[in-house]
Design an enzyme around this catalytic site. Structure first.
Site, short mmCIF file in Angstrom:
data_model
loop_
_atom_site.label_atom_id
_atom_site.label_comp_id
_atom_site.label_asym_id
_atom_site.label_seq_id
_atom_site.Cartn_x
_atom_site.Cartn_y
_atom_site.Cartn_z
N LYS A 111 0.84 -1.21 0.00
CA LYS A 111 0.00 0.00 0.00
C LYS A 111 0.87 1.25 0.00
O LYS A 111 2.04 1.22 0.41
CB LYS A 111 -0.95 0.04 1.20
CG LYS A 111 -0.28 0.07 2.59
CD LYS A 111 0.07 1.44 3.12
CE LYS A 111 0.91 1.35 4.39
NZ LYS A 111 1.47 2.60 4.85
N ASP A 127 -2.67 -1.67 9.49
CA ASP A 127 -2.80 -1.72 8.03
C ASP A 127 -3.44 -3.01 7.53
O ASP A 127 -3.74 -3.13 6.35
CB ASP A 127 -1.41 -1.60 7.38
CG ASP A 127 -0.78 -0.23 7.61
OD1 ASP A 127 -1.52 0.76 7.69
OD2 ASP A 127 0.46 -0.16 7.70
N GLY A 140 9.72 -0.76 5.08
CA GLY A 140 9.79 0.27 4.05
C GLY A 140 8.67 1.29 4.07
O GLY A 140 8.65 2.21 3.27
N GLY A 141 7.69 1.10 4.97
CA GLY A 141 6.55 2.02 4.98
C GLY A 141 5.51 1.65 3.95
O GLY A 141 4.66 2.46 3.57
N PRO A 158 9.04 -4.17 0.06
CA PRO A 158 10.24 -3.92 0.86
C PRO A 158 9.99 -4.08 2.36
O PRO A 158 8.93 -3.70 2.86
CB PRO A 158 10.63 -2.49 0.52
CG PRO A 158 9.46 -1.89 -0.20
CD PRO A 158 8.68 -3.02 -0.79
N VAL A 159 10.96 -4.65 3.04
CA VAL A 159 10.87 -4.86 4.49
C VAL A 159 11.17 -3.53 5.20
O VAL A 159 12.08 -2.81 4.81
CB VAL A 159 11.90 -5.93 4.92
CG1 VAL A 159 11.98 -6.06 6.43
CG2 VAL A 159 11.54 -7.28 4.29
N ALA A 215 3.82 -1.43 4.32
CA ALA A 215 2.99 -2.41 5.03
C ALA A 215 3.30 -3.86 4.69
O ALA A 215 2.42 -4.70 4.69
CB ALA A 215 1.50 -2.12 4.80
O1 C5P Z 1 -0.68 -1.09 14.33
P1 C5P Z 1 0.73 -1.30 13.90
O2 C5P Z 1 1.37 -2.49 14.57
O3 C5P Z 1 0.90 -1.30 12.43
O4 C5P Z 1 1.51 -0.03 14.41
C1 C5P Z 1 2.91 0.00 14.64
C2 C5P Z 1 3.23 1.11 15.60
O5 C5P Z 1 2.93 2.37 15.00
C3 C5P Z 1 2.44 1.11 16.89
O6 C5P Z 1 3.06 0.31 17.85
C4 C5P Z 1 2.46 2.57 17.29
O7 C5P Z 1 3.69 2.91 17.88
C5 C5P Z 1 2.41 3.27 15.96
N1 C5P Z 1 1.03 3.64 15.57
C6 C5P Z 1 0.43 4.73 16.18
N2 C5P Z 1 -0.85 5.08 15.83
C7 C5P Z 1 -1.53 4.40 14.87
C8 C5P Z 1 -0.93 3.31 14.22
C9 C5P Z 1 0.37 2.95 14.59
O8 C5P Z 1 1.02 5.38 17.03
N3 C5P Z 1 -2.77 4.76 14.53
#
Ligand code: C5P
Length: 297
Positions: free
Chosen positions: A9, A139, A100-101, A97-98, A103
């Site tokens: 994504k 995500d 990489g932003g 990509p690992v 997802a």
């Molecule tokens: O939900 P996910 O595991 O993808 O999120 C990774 C990290 O990103 C969370 O542990 C949190 O630090 C941060 N995050 C956040 N607010 C969100 C989504 C993610 O602060 N809405």
């Protein structure tokens, strides 16, 4: 054996607001699923046996034990739907990509939910999978859904965004990774006090298929913190812009940079300019929107 294909994504908008009691940030984000896929195969295994192996992009850096979101996804589905004799052998061929932003980890979790649902004949509905996905990561629900969607709350409440046309993205992969929690922490430190309102110009541009308008309206509140942590990305963004990209943005929490073009030919010029820059590890091209995680055989 079940084979599932799951997209990466990009976030044409990632607007970050205040944190809740658990430290999660309120988001207003537009996701678009891209034609850069991880392939997942799930094969039967004896009860209680869950194995995971990776091939391809960044495979050597990924844990294959219970800490991996892919294994957690399989076990969560089994536990939630009472599959007592569950077991599976997972093989994931990575192209996303690992760190990489884009997802990649969440994509694999989404793909495993779909694959094991089929492998074990669980019969979980898309809504059931959405609920489980939300427990695994912010995500994951979108990667089950695909297309172009607006995510609110933690990013897991989704609604489709009316979208016309095809969006050509060029992705500049970085030599280093950035951790999502670290980038959010830097966002908090900068304390910019942003609103979660997605720009109307972006939604209008998507609805009209006006790629130039979409390019001009791209927004990412995590870009500034990501650039503080990895300043060389400024050069990457500038090179893509100079090569004619209609929009240039850090993807999610970075460090991948995403460039938008209105044709494959323009995207090829952007890719060519980025490929020769030493700050870029590799360049990928993809288009969106595409479907979410789906069984392919
Ligand atoms: O939900 P996910 O595991 O993808 O999120 C990774 C990290 O990103 C969370 O542990 C949190 O630090 C941060 N995050 C956040 N607010 C969100 C989504 C993610 O602060 N809405």
């Amino acid at each position: 054996m079940v084979r599932v294909r799951v997209p990466a994504k990009v976030n044409p908008a990632l607007c970050v607001g205040a944190t809740d009691s658990q430290g999660y940030h309120a988001l207003g984000t537009v996701f678009q699923a891209l034609s850069l896929y991880d392939d997942i195969t799930a094969e039967p295994a004896p009860p209680g046996v869950f194995t995971l192996a990776f091939r391809g992009e960044g495979a050597a850096f990924l844990p294959t034990d219970d800490t991996n979101l892919a294994i957690r996804a399989a076990k969560l589905l089994a536990a939630a739907h009472g599959v007592d004799d569950a077991g599976c052998k997972l093989l994931i061929r990575k192209r996303i990509p690992v760190a990489g932003g884009m997802a990649g980890g969440s994509a694999d979790a989404a793909g495993v939910l779909v694959a094991c649902n089929e492998l074990w004949q669980v019969g979980a509905s898309p809504e059931d999978l959405h609920v489980l996905g939300a427990q695994l990561g912010s995500d994951v629900p979108f990667l089950l859904h695909g297309g172009t969607a607006l995510g609110t709350g933690r990013g897991i409440e989704l609604e489709p965004v009316p979208t016309r046309g095809t969006y050509h993205w060029t992705l500049a992969l970085s030599h280093v990774g950035l951790s999502t929690p670290t980038v959010f922490k830097e966002f908090d430190r900068l304390d910019a006090g942003h609103s979660t309102e997605v720009p109307q110009a972006l939604l209008d541009g998507l609805a009209a298929g006006d790629v130039a308008a979409v390019g001009a309206a791209l927004v990412n509140h995590l870009e500034e913190p990501a650039l503080r942590l990895a300043p060389a990305l400024q050069n990457t963004l500038a090179i893509g812009r100079e090569a004619g990209a209609l929009g240039a943005i850090v993807s999610g929490s970075g460090p991948t940079c995403a460039f938008l073009s209105d044709s494959a030919a323009s995207a090829a010029l952007v890719a060519e300019a980025l490929e020769v820059f030493s700050g870029v590890r590799a360049v990928r091209r993809a288009h969106g929107p595409v479907s979410g995680a789906e069984v392919v055989e």
